[in-house]
Each structure stands twice: as structure tokens, then as C-alpha cells.
Design a protein around this motif. Structure first.
Motif, short mmCIF file in Angstrom:
data_model
loop_
_atom_site.label_atom_id
_atom_site.label_comp_id
_atom_site.label_asym_id
_atom_site.label_seq_id
_atom_site.Cartn_x
_atom_site.Cartn_y
_atom_site.Cartn_z
N ALA A 113 0.72 -1.21 -0.03
CA ALA A 113 0.24 -0.01 0.06
C ALA A 113 0.82 1.50 -0.05
O ALA A 113 0.36 2.33 -0.53
CB ALA A 113 -0.93 -0.05 1.17
N PHE A 114 2.04 1.20 0.95
CA PHE A 114 2.84 2.38 0.84
C PHE A 114 3.61 2.70 -0.43
O PHE A 114 3.62 3.72 -0.98
CB PHE A 114 4.01 2.06 1.92
N LEU A 115 3.90 1.43 -1.30
CA LEU A 115 4.63 1.59 -2.41
C LEU A 115 3.63 2.30 -3.47
O LEU A 115 3.85 3.19 -4.21
CB LEU A 115 5.18 0.45 -3.08
N VAL A 116 2.23 1.71 -3.81
CA VAL A 116 1.44 2.30 -4.46
C VAL A 116 0.96 3.41 -4.18
O VAL A 116 0.84 4.51 -5.09
CB VAL A 116 0.11 1.40 -4.38
N LYS A 117 0.73 3.91 -2.95
CA LYS A 117 0.31 5.61 -2.53
C LYS A 117 1.60 6.28 -2.97
O LYS A 117 1.47 7.57 -3.65
CB LYS A 117 0.18 5.41 -1.38
N THR A 118 2.93 6.00 -2.87
CA THR A 118 3.87 6.76 -3.20
C THR A 118 3.98 7.04 -4.75
O THR A 118 4.07 8.38 -5.31
CB THR A 118 5.21 6.25 -2.77
#
Length: 257
Positions: A113-118
Motif C-alpha cells: 500500500a505504501f509503494l502504490v500510494k507513493t
């Protein structure tokens, strides 16, 4: 072999034999796996096995070998990232860093989720250098590195002009600088920013604007942290370093009509 439905982000794709491809994908529910795609050029999957493609996939997951992509829907392509070589190079580095940070087959929905949001924020035009710095700092724990950028390692005071000590793997306040004759002598503002980056919420990003000199100081110090504590040197990071040099040359010598 289990059939699962999951969001997945393609990390990279490479040729395998003459017409087939191996596709590394980070999935939300099952972690990272390598997928085999037969006759990739003629396959219905050809448009969704490119790096930086996000979609809802139906997958056959093999715990001990190659997995397979059955179908897909709800495809997201980061158009702005793919149209800009600088954003694309930084996004590619984030993919490689996430790939290196966790073992294949281990579910890590929060990192996904962190990677996608970034990437979504990068695609919307937010500062890709700052986004990358935040990702680098917050993913350090996945490499087993826990650094405290908030308080003095000796007296635990906060809010002071700190310096970083490799000896203590933490900060020293002015009263304890003498504890490490080889302290980093880093700009205290870099430490302040890293402290913010460790716990930063995405909503706060719109309020951050840094001068090029401070970005350069951040870049140099984070590189030092990764060199000393992680020992990781990715090809995509080397490309960024070279690209930034080219960018500086282009700024200094603009093309004239």
C-alpha cells in the motif's frame, strides 16, 4: 497451487526463451512472485505485464516455483510517470528497493500500500525526490535497520541541533558531541527532516518544499546510511545518480533554438 484474486504491481519483466516472459509482481495478498507468461507478445496479458502496471489479477500462486496469471481487470497505468524520464527513473528505483526489502512469497500488505500510494502521488506531480527520500527512510526497518532520528542517544533530549553518530547508531546533542570524535557533522536540518520523514503522513507532503541545496544534503546522507547499514547498491539507483548529473549539465547548458 492456489488461485487467488489480488491487486498486483508489476516490478519488472524479462524475456524467457524465444517468445515467453518472466514477470516479477508484488501482490497485495501473497507478496512477491515470479510469473510465467507464454507467448507474451500474442497473449491477452501483453498490455499488463509491463513494469509499473497496477491491476486486479486472478492468479495461480505456486509456493515453490513459477506462478501464472489467469486474468485481470481494473488496470492502472501511471501515465505521468512514464512520460517523464526523471520520474520514471525514481519510480523504477522504488520498485527495485521494495523488491530488495522483502523476501519473495512473504505477504506485506502495508509495504504494498505504501509503494502504490507513493507512486500515485508521484504520478500526480508531487516532488519525486522527497517522496523517494521518505520511502527510503520508512523502508529501512524492512532491512533490519532501526535508527532513531528523534532524540539524543545519550540523554534522550529532543528538539536540539543534533548530529549523527555511527558509533551510537543514533543522534548526539551538543552536550554529547564529544562522545564521538568521528561524528558525521551533518546539517542539523537534515536530521530534523529525517525525523519528520520517519512518521510522515501523506497529507503533510503538500506542505513540504525544499531548496536544491537541502535536497542534495539529504541525498548524500541517505546514501551514506544505505551504504553503511544496508550495503545495498541497486542499478536503478546508479542510473538516478548519473541522470541527475546529466540534468545538471542540461540546466547549465540549455539547448538554444
Amino acid at each position: 497451487m492456489q488461485t487467488k484474486e489480488s491487486r498486483g504491481l508489476v516490478l519488472y519483466s524479462r524475456p524467457y526463451r524465444e517468445e515467453d516472459r518472466l514477470v516479477k509482481m508484488f501482490t497485495e495478498v501473497s507478496g512477491k512472485h515470479m510469473f510465467f507468461v507464454r507467448h507474451a507478445g500474442k497473449s491477452k496479458l501483453s498490455s499488463v505485464i509491463q513494469p509499473l502496471t497496477l491491476a486486479d489479477f486472478i492468479l495461480k500462486i505456486n509456493a515453490n516455483g513459477l506462478s501464472y496469471i489467469e486474468d485481470y481487470k481494473e488496470v492502472t497505468v501511471f501515465k505521468a510517470i512514464n512520460s517523464d524520464i526523471f520520474r520514471l527513473s525514481y519510480a523504477s528505483y522504488l520498485l527495485a528497493l521494495a523488491d530488495a526489502a522483502v523476501v519473495d512469497g512473504i505477504t506485506d500488505a502495508s509495504l504494498f500500500a505504501f509503494l502504490v500510494k507513493t507512486l500515485e502521488l508521484m504520478d500526480k506531480g508531487l516532488d519525486y525526490e522527497i517522496l523517494t527520500n521518505i520511502f527510503e527512510i520508512q523502508v529501512l526497518e524492512r532491512f533490519g535497520v532501526q535508527l532513531n532520528f528523534h532524540e539524543c542517544a545519550i540523554c534522550h533530549r529532543v528538539g536540539l541541533p543534533f548530529d549523527f553518530s555511527h558509533r551510537y547508531s543514533g543522534l548526539l546533542c551538543p552536550d554529547h558531541y564529544q562522545q564521538d570524535a568521528y561524528r558525521s557533522h551533518v546539517d542539523p536540518n537534515v536530521i530534523y527532516l529525517l525525523d519528520r520523514f520517519q512518521n510522515m503522513k501523506f497529507e503533510d507532503l503538500k506542505t513540504i518544499s525544499l531548496k536544491p541545496e537541502m535536497k542534495q544534503k539529504l541525498r548524500q546522507f541517505i546514501d551514506l546510511i544505505y551504504e553503511d547499514y544496508v550495503g545495498l547498491r541497486l542499478k536503478s539507483k546508479t542510473f538516478i545518480d548519473e541522470l541527475n548529473k546529466w540534468g545538471d549539465i542540461m540546466k547549465d547548458h540549455p539547448i538554444k533554438d
